[in-house]
Design a protein around this motif. Structure first.
Motif, PDB file in Angstrom:
ATOM      1  N   THR A 148       0.821  -1.209   0.000  1.00 22.01           N
ATOM      2  CA  THR A 148       0.000   0.000   0.000  1.00 22.01           C
ATOM      3  C   THR A 148       0.854   1.257   0.000  1.00 22.01           C
ATOM      4  O   THR A 148       0.516   2.256  -0.642  1.00 22.01           O
ATOM      5  CB  THR A 148      -0.933   0.009   1.227  1.00 22.01           C
ATOM      6  OG1 THR A 148      -1.762  -1.157   1.189  1.00 22.01           O
ATOM      7  CG2 THR A 148      -1.804   1.252   1.262  1.00 22.01           C
ATOM      8  N   ILE A 149       1.966   1.210   0.716  1.00 21.56           N
ATOM      9  CA  ILE A 149       2.780   2.430   0.899  1.00 21.56           C
ATOM     10  C   ILE A 149       3.965   2.524  -0.047  1.00 21.56           C
ATOM     11  O   ILE A 149       4.627   3.559  -0.113  1.00 21.56           O
ATOM     12  CB  ILE A 149       3.306   2.509   2.350  1.00 21.56           C
ATOM     13  CG1 ILE A 149       4.269   1.343   2.627  1.00 21.56           C
ATOM     14  CG2 ILE A 149       2.160   2.522   3.347  1.00 21.56           C
ATOM     15  CD1 ILE A 149       4.936   1.411   3.979  1.00 21.56           C
ATOM     16  N   ALA A 150       4.268   1.452  -0.773  1.00 20.48           N
ATOM     17  CA  ALA A 150       5.532   1.360  -1.513  1.00 20.48           C
ATOM     18  C   ALA A 150       5.766   2.528  -2.461  1.00 20.48           C
ATOM     19  O   ALA A 150       6.846   3.138  -2.457  1.00 20.48           O
ATOM     20  CB  ALA A 150       5.595   0.040  -2.267  1.00 20.48           C
ATOM     21  N   LYS A 151       4.777   2.869  -3.299  1.00 16.79           N
ATOM     22  CA  LYS A 151       4.992   3.917  -4.295  1.00 16.79           C
ATOM     23  C   LYS A 151       5.243   5.268  -3.645  1.00 16.79           C
ATOM     24  O   LYS A 151       6.218   5.957  -3.970  1.00 16.79           O
ATOM     25  CB  LYS A 151       3.792   4.016  -5.230  1.00 16.79           C
ATOM     26  CG  LYS A 151       3.967   5.097  -6.302  1.00 16.79           C
ATOM     27  CD  LYS A 151       2.748   5.226  -7.177  1.00 16.79           C
ATOM     28  CE  LYS A 151       2.987   6.284  -8.269  1.00 16.79           C
ATOM     29  NZ  LYS A 151       3.374   7.604  -7.710  1.00 16.79           N
ATOM     30  N   ASP A 152       4.362   5.640  -2.714  1.00 17.23           N
ATOM     31  CA  ASP A 152       4.518   6.946  -2.075  1.00 17.23           C
ATOM     32  C   ASP A 152       5.789   7.015  -1.235  1.00 17.23           C
ATOM     33  O   ASP A 152       6.451   8.061  -1.163  1.00 17.23           O
ATOM     34  CB  ASP A 152       3.303   7.253  -1.202  1.00 17.23           C
ATOM     35  CG  ASP A 152       2.044   7.504  -2.032  1.00 17.23           C
ATOM     36  OD1 ASP A 152       2.173   7.778  -3.235  1.00 17.23           O
ATOM     37  OD2 ASP A 152       0.942   7.424  -1.461  1.00 17.23           O
ATOM     38  N   LEU A 153       6.148   5.904  -0.604  1.00 20.24           N
ATOM     39  CA  LEU A 153       7.381   5.887   0.190  1.00 20.24           C
ATOM     40  C   LEU A 153       8.591   6.077  -0.709  1.00 20.24           C
ATOM     41  O   LEU A 153       9.539   6.798  -0.358  1.00 20.24           O
ATOM     42  CB  LEU A 153       7.492   4.569   0.962  1.00 20.24           C
ATOM     43  CG  LEU A 153       8.641   4.486   1.972  1.00 20.24           C
ATOM     44  CD1 LEU A 153       8.428   5.479   3.113  1.00 20.24           C
ATOM     45  CD2 LEU A 153       8.763   3.066   2.529  1.00 20.24           C
ATOM     46  N   GLY A 154       8.578   5.458  -1.883  1.00 19.29           N
ATOM     47  CA  GLY A 154       9.675   5.644  -2.836  1.00 19.29           C
ATOM     48  C   GLY A 154       9.794   7.084  -3.286  1.00 19.29           C
ATOM     49  O   GLY A 154      10.911   7.604  -3.474  1.00 19.29           O
ATOM     50  N   ALA A 170      16.584  17.237   8.164  1.00 19.87           N
ATOM     51  CA  ALA A 170      16.117  16.468   7.011  1.00 19.87           C
ATOM     52  C   ALA A 170      15.386  15.213   7.466  1.00 19.87           C
ATOM     53  O   ALA A 170      14.369  14.822   6.889  1.00 19.87           O
ATOM     54  CB  ALA A 170      17.289  16.110   6.104  1.00 19.87           C
ATOM     55  N   VAL A 171      15.924  14.554   8.514  1.00 19.15           N
ATOM     56  CA  VAL A 171      15.272  13.351   9.043  1.00 19.15           C
ATOM     57  C   VAL A 171      13.885  13.698   9.572  1.00 19.15           C
ATOM     58  O   VAL A 171      12.900  12.985   9.307  1.00 19.15           O
ATOM     59  CB  VAL A 171      16.128  12.703  10.148  1.00 19.15           C
ATOM     60  CG1 VAL A 171      15.361  11.568  10.836  1.00 19.15           C
ATOM     61  CG2 VAL A 171      17.441  12.163   9.565  1.00 19.15           C
ATOM     62  N   GLU A 172      13.782  14.808  10.315  1.00 16.22           N
ATOM     63  CA  GLU A 172      12.491  15.209  10.868  1.00 16.22           C
ATOM     64  C   GLU A 172      11.494  15.563   9.762  1.00 16.22           C
ATOM     65  O   GLU A 172      10.310  15.209   9.829  1.00 16.22           O
ATOM     66  CB  GLU A 172      12.675  16.385  11.817  1.00 16.22           C
ATOM     67  CG  GLU A 172      13.370  16.017  13.119  1.00 16.22           C
ATOM     68  CD  GLU A 172      13.527  17.205  14.050  1.00 16.22           C
ATOM     69  OE1 GLU A 172      13.364  18.354  13.576  1.00 16.22           O
ATOM     70  OE2 GLU A 172      13.815  16.992  15.232  1.00 16.22           O
ATOM     71  N   ALA A 173      11.982  16.265   8.736  1.00 22.44           N
ATOM     72  CA  ALA A 173      11.090  16.645   7.638  1.00 22.44           C
ATOM     73  C   ALA A 173      10.607  15.418   6.877  1.00 22.44           C
ATOM     74  O   ALA A 173       9.418  15.319   6.520  1.00 22.44           O
ATOM     75  CB  ALA A 173      11.817  17.608   6.697  1.00 22.44           C
ATOM     76  N   ALA A 174      11.502  14.481   6.628  1.00 18.94           N
ATOM     77  CA  ALA A 174      11.118  13.260   5.927  1.00 18.94           C
ATOM     78  C   ALA A 174      10.138  12.448   6.764  1.00 18.94           C
ATOM     79  O   ALA A 174       9.166  11.884   6.233  1.00 18.94           O
ATOM     80  CB  ALA A 174      12.354  12.438   5.591  1.00 18.94           C
ATOM     81  N   ALA A 175      10.382  12.373   8.078  1.00 18.83           N
ATOM     82  CA  ALA A 175       9.478  11.627   8.963  1.00 18.83           C
ATOM     83  C   ALA A 175       8.085  12.252   8.961  1.00 18.83           C
ATOM     84  O   ALA A 175       7.071  11.532   8.987  1.00 18.83           O
ATOM     85  CB  ALA A 175      10.041  11.580  10.373  1.00 18.83           C
ATOM     86  N   ALA A 176       8.024  13.575   8.916  1.00 18.27           N
ATOM     87  CA  ALA A 176       6.729  14.252   8.868  1.00 18.27           C
ATOM     88  C   ALA A 176       5.988  13.910   7.585  1.00 18.27           C
ATOM     89  O   ALA A 176       4.764  13.682   7.586  1.00 18.27           O
ATOM     90  CB  ALA A 176       6.924  15.762   8.991  1.00 18.27           C
ATOM     91  N   GLU A 177       6.706  13.837   6.485  1.00 15.12           N
ATOM     92  CA  GLU A 177       6.079  13.466   5.223  1.00 15.12           C
ATOM     93  C   GLU A 177       5.612  12.018   5.250  1.00 15.12           C
ATOM     94  O   GLU A 177       4.540  11.685   4.727  1.00 15.12           O
ATOM     95  CB  GLU A 177       7.034  13.697   4.052  1.00 15.12           C
ATOM     96  CG  GLU A 177       7.233  15.151   3.701  1.00 15.12           C
ATOM     97  CD  GLU A 177       7.584  15.362   2.237  1.00 15.12           C
ATOM     98  OE1 GLU A 177       7.355  14.430   1.430  1.00 15.12           O
ATOM     99  OE2 GLU A 177       8.071  16.459   1.909  1.00 15.12           O
ATOM    100  N   THR A 196      -1.241   8.750   7.018  1.00 10.75           N
ATOM    101  CA  THR A 196      -2.579   9.280   7.310  1.00 10.75           C
ATOM    102  C   THR A 196      -3.428   9.372   6.045  1.00 10.75           C
ATOM    103  O   THR A 196      -4.604   8.984   6.034  1.00 10.75           O
ATOM    104  CB  THR A 196      -2.470  10.667   7.972  1.00 10.75           C
ATOM    105  OG1 THR A 196      -1.725  10.552   9.189  1.00 10.75           O
ATOM    106  CG2 THR A 196      -3.848  11.242   8.270  1.00 10.75           C
ATOM    107  N   ALA A 197      -2.815   9.867   4.961  1.00 11.83           N
ATOM    108  CA  ALA A 197      -3.546  10.019   3.700  1.00 11.83           C
ATOM    109  C   ALA A 197      -4.005   8.675   3.139  1.00 11.83           C
ATOM    110  O   ALA A 197      -5.024   8.603   2.446  1.00 11.83           O
ATOM    111  CB  ALA A 197      -2.667  10.740   2.681  1.00 11.83           C
ATOM    112  N   LEU A 198      -3.274   7.615   3.463  1.00 11.41           N
ATOM    113  CA  LEU A 198      -3.613   6.282   2.965  1.00 11.41           C
ATOM    114  C   LEU A 198      -4.535   5.529   3.912  1.00 11.41           C
ATOM    115  O   LEU A 198      -4.818   4.354   3.710  1.00 11.41           O
ATOM    116  CB  LEU A 198      -2.329   5.476   2.727  1.00 11.41           C
ATOM    117  CG  LEU A 198      -1.450   5.966   1.572  1.00 11.41           C
ATOM    118  CD1 LEU A 198      -0.122   5.204   1.545  1.00 11.41           C
ATOM    119  CD2 LEU A 198      -2.168   5.823   0.241  1.00 11.41           C
ATOM    120  N   GLY A 199      -5.005   6.210   4.954  1.00  9.90           N
ATOM    121  CA  GLY A 199      -5.977   5.603   5.839  1.00  9.90           C
ATOM    122  C   GLY A 199      -5.403   4.944   7.073  1.00  9.90           C
ATOM    123  O   GLY A 199      -6.135   4.278   7.826  1.00  9.90           O
ATOM    124  N   GLY A 200      -4.114   5.130   7.318  1.00 13.85           N
ATOM    125  CA  GLY A 200      -3.478   4.523   8.476  1.00 13.85           C
ATOM    126  C   GLY A 200      -3.336   5.512   9.621  1.00 13.85           C
ATOM    127  O   GLY A 200      -3.618   6.705   9.486  1.00 13.85           O
TER     128      GLY A 200
END
Length: 257
Positions: free
Chosen positions: A189-195, A230-237, A243-247
Motif C-alpha cells: 500500500t505504501i511502496a509507491k509513495d514511500l519511494g 532532514a530526518v524530521e522533515a522526511a518523517a513528517a512526510e 494518514t492520507a492512505l488511511g493509516g
C-alpha cells in the motif's frame, strides 16, 4: 591516543566460526557492535561470516580492511586447535605471530597457578608482532588491534567488555539521527509513495521493516541520517503519507518498533 580515520568513518564486522555457520551458535555480536558504533557515528556497512578456514579468513580480512575505516572480528582467539584467527591476522599483515610478554603476564595474574596456565591457554597470548593489546576485563585473555583491524572475542559478554574499552580510542563521525513511523498498513500500500519520499530526501536512509505483533501485521518505517532537520522533515512526510492512505502513524525517536 585515538585512531584517526577519515571524516566519515565506516566499519565492517567479520564473524569467524564454524559454529555460527552450522547454526549451533546464534550470533549476538553483530547487532551489538552495529548499535554501539552507530552511537558514535560509525555505521557498519558490511558484515561477513566465515568458517575457521585460514584462506577464507585472510581473504575476508584483506577485502574488508582495504575498504572500511575499521574492521572488527569476533571469534577464534581461544585456546583450542580451531582458534586460528590470530595466526590468520598475522599472515594477512605479513608479520610474525609472537608470544606477547604482556599478554602472558595478564594470564599469569588471572590464573594465579602455573598448573592452570598450560600451553593451550598460553596460545591466547600469541599475538601478531606490532599489535596493540585490547583489554579483556572479564577473563584477561586480550584481543588486539593491528592496523585498522580490531580482533575481539566471540563470547558476547567478553566481546562487549572489550568493545566498551575500545570506544574512547575510536574517532567517531557525525551523529546519526533516527525516527520511526509505525503503522498497520501493508508495504504494498505504501511502496509507491514511500519511494517518492525517498527520492525527495536522498540524504536520509529510509527502510521498511514489516512485523507481526499481538496478532496484527504492521510495518516500521525507519529513517536515518546525519542531518536531523532532514530526518524530521522526511518523517513528517512519511507520517502524512500514512494518514492520507488511511493509516494511523506512530512516530518515535530512534529505531524502536
Amino acid at each position: 591516543m585515538t585512531d584517526a580515520p577519515a571524516a566519515s568513518p565506516t566499519a565492517a564486522v567479520l564473524v569467524i566460526g564454524n559454529e555460527v555457520l552450522s547454526g549451533r551458535t546464534k550470533d549476538a555480536n553483530l547487532s551489538h557492535i552495529a548499535a554501539t558504533l552507530a552511537g558514535i557515528g560509525v555505521p557498519v556497512r558490511e558484515a561477513r561470516v566465515v568458517p575457521d578456514v585460514e584462506a577464507e579468513i585472510i581473504a575476508a580480512l584483506d577485502a574488508l580492511r582495504h575498504r572500511y575505516t575499521y574492521v572488527f572480528t569476533t571469534g577464534g582467539i581461544g585456546p583450542t586447535h580451531d582458534d586460528i584467527t590470530s595466526a590468520c591476522v598475522a599472515k594477512a599483515f605479513g608479520v610474525a605471530l609472537e608470544r606477547n610478554a604482556e599478554a602472558v603476564a595478564r594470564l599469569e595474574r588471572h590464573y594465579n597457578d602455573p598448573a592452570l596456565l598450560n600451553e593451550a591457554r598460553l596460545r591466547m597470548a600469541d599475538i601478531p608482532a606490532g599489535a596493540v593489546l585490547i583489554d579483556n576485563p572479564v577473563s584477561q585473555a586480550p584481543g588486539f588491534r593491528i592496523g585498522n583491524v580490531h580482533v575481539l572475542a566471540g563470547v558476547p559478554r567478553i566481546m562487549q567488555a572489550m568493545l566498551d574499552g575500545l570506544l574512547p580510542k575510536l574517532q567517531g563521525g557525525p551523529a546519526i539521527h533516527a525516527r520511526t513511523v509505525s503503522c498497520s498498513l501493508g508495504e504494498g500500500t505504501i511502496a509507491k509513495d514511500l519511494g517518492d519520499i525517498q527520492a525527495r530526501f536522498p540524504t536520509v536512509d529510509i527502510g521498511s521493516y514489516p512485523y507481526f505483533r499481538n496478532g496484527f501485521f504492521g510495518v516500521s518505517l525507519v529513517l536515518r541520517g546525519t542531518d536531523e532537520s532532514a530526518v524530521e522533515a522526511a518523517a513528517a512526510e512519511v507520517a502524512g503519507m500514512v494518514t492520507a492512505l488511511g493509516g494511523t502513524p506512530t512516530v518515535t525517536i530512534g529505531t524502536a518498533e
